[in-house]
Structure formats: C-alpha cells, structure tokens
Design a protein around this motif. Sequence first.
Motif, short mmCIF file in Angstrom:
data_model
loop_
_atom_site.label_atom_id
_atom_site.label_comp_id
_atom_site.label_asym_id
_atom_site.label_seq_id
_atom_site.Cartn_x
_atom_site.Cartn_y
_atom_site.Cartn_z
N GLU A 131 -2.59 9.11 -34.11
CA GLU A 131 -2.29 7.60 -34.52
C GLU A 131 -1.74 6.91 -33.51
O GLU A 131 -2.39 5.69 -33.25
N ARG A 132 -0.69 7.25 -32.99
CA ARG A 132 0.09 6.67 -31.98
C ARG A 132 -0.68 6.12 -30.71
O ARG A 132 -0.67 5.36 -30.20
N ALA A 133 -1.65 7.13 -30.39
CA ALA A 133 -2.41 6.73 -29.35
C ALA A 133 -3.76 6.00 -29.54
O ALA A 133 -4.36 5.67 -28.70
N GLY A 134 -3.63 5.56 -30.92
CA GLY A 134 -4.42 4.26 -31.18
C GLY A 134 -5.94 4.89 -31.85
O GLY A 134 -6.88 4.30 -31.70
N TYR A 135 -6.05 6.23 -32.02
CA TYR A 135 -7.30 6.85 -32.78
C TYR A 135 -7.27 6.79 -34.16
O TYR A 135 -6.20 6.69 -34.77
N ARG A 136 -8.46 6.41 -34.55
CA ARG A 136 -8.66 6.39 -36.05
C ARG A 136 -8.72 7.75 -36.85
O ARG A 136 -9.03 8.82 -36.18
N ALA A 137 -8.41 7.77 -38.03
CA ALA A 137 -7.89 8.81 -38.85
C ALA A 137 -9.51 9.26 -39.49
O ALA A 137 -9.36 9.02 -40.78
N SER A 138 -10.33 9.77 -38.85
CA SER A 138 -11.40 9.97 -39.20
C SER A 138 -11.71 11.20 -39.98
O SER A 138 -10.84 12.26 -39.61
N GLY A 139 -12.57 11.34 -41.12
CA GLY A 139 -12.46 12.78 -41.85
C GLY A 139 -12.76 14.10 -40.86
O GLY A 139 -12.25 14.70 -40.85
N LEU B 198 -11.78 18.06 -29.41
CA LEU B 198 -11.10 19.10 -28.64
C LEU B 198 -10.74 18.55 -27.15
O LEU B 198 -9.58 18.69 -26.83
N ASP B 199 -11.66 17.50 -26.86
CA ASP B 199 -11.43 16.89 -25.64
C ASP B 199 -10.35 15.79 -25.65
O ASP B 199 -9.10 15.87 -25.03
N VAL B 200 -10.39 15.20 -26.78
CA VAL B 200 -9.15 14.21 -26.91
C VAL B 200 -7.85 14.99 -27.13
O VAL B 200 -6.98 14.52 -26.50
N LEU B 201 -7.91 15.97 -28.10
CA LEU B 201 -6.74 16.67 -28.31
C LEU B 201 -6.21 17.49 -27.14
O LEU B 201 -4.81 17.29 -26.90
N SER B 202 -7.04 17.92 -26.28
CA SER B 202 -6.22 18.61 -24.92
C SER B 202 -5.75 17.48 -23.97
O SER B 202 -4.81 17.45 -23.46
N ARG B 203 -6.73 16.41 -24.05
CA ARG B 203 -6.04 15.41 -23.08
C ARG B 203 -4.62 14.82 -23.79
O ARG B 203 -3.68 14.49 -22.75
N LEU B 204 -4.60 14.92 -25.14
CA LEU B 204 -3.18 14.47 -25.62
C LEU B 204 -2.04 15.44 -25.40
O LEU B 204 -0.91 15.43 -25.85
N GLY B 205 -2.63 16.69 -25.01
CA GLY B 205 -1.51 17.93 -24.90
C GLY B 205 -1.52 18.62 -25.95
O GLY B 205 -0.65 19.39 -26.36
N SER B 206 -2.18 18.31 -27.25
CA SER B 206 -2.23 18.98 -28.47
C SER B 206 -2.91 20.27 -28.55
O SER B 206 -2.49 21.37 -29.32
N VAL B 207 -3.73 20.40 -27.76
CA VAL B 207 -4.26 21.99 -27.77
C VAL B 207 -4.30 22.16 -26.39
O VAL B 207 -4.65 21.25 -25.24
N GLN B 208 -4.32 23.42 -26.28
CA GLN B 208 -4.37 24.09 -25.06
C GLN B 208 -5.92 24.86 -24.77
O GLN B 208 -6.32 25.43 -25.75
N ARG B 209 -6.30 24.63 -23.63
CA ARG B 209 -7.73 24.85 -23.51
C ARG B 209 -7.73 26.40 -22.43
O ARG B 209 -6.87 26.25 -21.62
N LEU B 210 -8.60 27.37 -22.77
CA LEU B 210 -8.17 28.67 -22.00
C LEU B 210 -9.86 29.03 -21.63
O LEU B 210 -10.61 29.12 -22.60
N ASP B 211 -10.35 29.32 -20.32
CA ASP B 211 -11.41 29.84 -19.99
C ASP B 211 -11.07 31.21 -19.33
O ASP B 211 -10.40 31.36 -18.40
N VAL B 212 -11.50 32.05 -20.06
CA VAL B 212 -11.73 33.55 -19.66
C VAL B 212 -13.08 34.10 -18.93
O VAL B 212 -13.15 35.21 -18.61
#
Lengths: 143, 143
Positions: free
Chosen positions: A13-21, A62-76
């Motif tokens: 929300e703070r980053a200006g994203y809408r709260a979509s379902g 997932l892209d937005v969330l990792s950009r915001l640092g809320s998710v961590q992506r791992l490539d194995v």
Amino acid sequence: MSDWVQRTSETLERAGYRASGPRRAVVEVLGRQRCVVTARDIADVLREEGRDVGLATIYRALDVLSRLGSVQRLDVGEGSALYEPAHANGEHHHHLVCDRCGDVSAFEDPQLERAIGRLAQRVDYQVAGHDVVLRGACPRCVA
Amino acid sequence: MSDWVQRTSETLERAGYRASGPRRAVVEVLGRQRCVVTARDIADVLREEGRDVGLATIYRALDVLSRLGSVQRLDVGEGSALYEPAHANGEHHHHLVCDRCGDVSAFEDPQLERAIGRLAQRVDYQVAGHDVVLRGACPRCVA
DNA sequence: CTGAGTGCAAACAGTTTGCATTACT
DNA sequence: AGTAATGCAAACTGTTTGCACTCAG
C-alpha cells in the motif's frame, strides 16, 4: 493473518499498489509457506481453494514483491525459480538441496552469517544480500 | 595446455568417452576461462576461432563435464546457467553478482569455507558441495 | 471515471531431444 | 565396422508480454 502478510500488505500500500484480490491471494499463500515454493505451487494451492489466479498474475506479483524486498527468490537450477517470504528483521535461513530428489530444506547458522558479514566488508562490492546453498543427499535418499 | 584441460581430458578418457574434436574444443575454451561463462559464450568464442560447434553439443559436453565433476554449474537466475572449470584440489571460489549490470566476479574466503565445513557436519544431509552468492552493486555501478 | 491490475494467449529464451550423418577407435 | 558424438531443427519448459477487459480508488 500472519505478521508477514500484514507487513507485506502495508508495504504494498505504501508503495502505491492497489489492494487487488488476486495479488492479496498470492500474498496470503506465501504467508503460509514455511519454506520455498514455485509460481506453479502457488497457482495450485489457489486453484484448490477455488480462487484461481492466472500464472502471469502470480509472476507479476512475485516480481513486485521481490523488488520490494518482501520475498526472496532462489535459483537452484532445477527448472523453476523458488520463492519464499523474506522476514524484515534480517532473520533468514539458507538451503540444503538434494541432488537426487530435488528436495529443499532450510537451516540457520549464525556463525556462517558472521563469516559472511565480515567478508562483505572486505570485498569491493556493496553487498546487499546473499544466498548459501549446500548440495548433497537428503537423509531419505541416503537410506 | 593448462593443467585443468590435461586432467579433464584424462578424466573423460578414463570414463570411456571418445576424444572428439568438438568436445575437446569446448574443454579448451573452458580451460582458458578464469571465471564463469555461458554455453553461448563458449559458442561465440569457438565461432570467432573458426571452429564452430553447435550449441546442442556444447550443452551435451557441459552436462558430461559437470556430471564428472570437472565443471561447476552456477545458477544466478539471470537467464542462462553459468559454468566454470572445477579444480580438483578442492580449491574453489564463490561469486559476487551485481544486481544492476549482471557482472559476476569471484572471491575466496578460507574463513567462510571453514564455517561451511563445520556446518556441513551438523546438518542431516550428506553434503557434497556448496555455492555462496553475494548480491549487490559492483564498484562500477556504485559510482 | 481512470488507470492499475488481470487473464488469456501468443511470444520468448534457454535448454533438451530425435534423427540422419560423421568420425573416433 | 561399429557406435559414440555431432549438427540441425523441432520440441519443451518456465517466464514474459500485448491487449482487451475488470475493478479498486
């Protein structure tokens, strides 16, 4: 609702994203995971719950969330990318990957973190994060 | 001819593989790399030298070589997989990846290796190897 | 009402595979 | 001669993108 879901919603929300379902649904599924999941895993969970979300939407979330640092992506390197909730307090774990069955599990090690912390000061990069992956055979595959 | 190329050729022969021209060419290019390359990088180098090798062949060679432990594969999630010669004496390095320009450079750290060594004993996996990736901004991108 | 967000399908990129041909041994 | 290895092109897989439609603000 878990702490992480709470904080992540606020971050969005703070980053200006809408709260979509659909995006909220993705966040909720992530919040319930203790370790890594793939985009498809998330889609499957949502389908089972009757709230189908398109894969494209999941990837975008997932892209937005990792950009915001809320998710961590791992490539194995076993096909798809893995994602997991990233906890704000700096607390994080690393992964053990089984070469044979692909199983992934987590571990924590303060000593390792300290070694990496010291190292990060010594190198010429401005280090923002790190991944450690130990590879080998999981207990089940050894037996 | 570098040590690694020498030893790798022997390993291939001992394992019953034929000494074909294209695969030898791939091994030679790898032997000249100080750090990671992609399959396409190898193809490009070979094309410049006038000894074109098909991408499929390169992938097949990389597959054999990593299975034999002569090359190390690294996935940092920027499109293609990275490969580098693996040195037999256990000596190895880890990587710094620039989030902005994708640049990859190497570092060594005995202290980190020790921490991982201790850790490997503590976990329930039979650990065979490990990767450490530090992410951040490279000196050029910081400036 | 306006544009961020979505779903679908098409586009993409890297990698793998089938098959006829080449070339080590 | 026999068969591993190659090259090409087609198939695959995960991910991204274009576009018309929907819905949160």
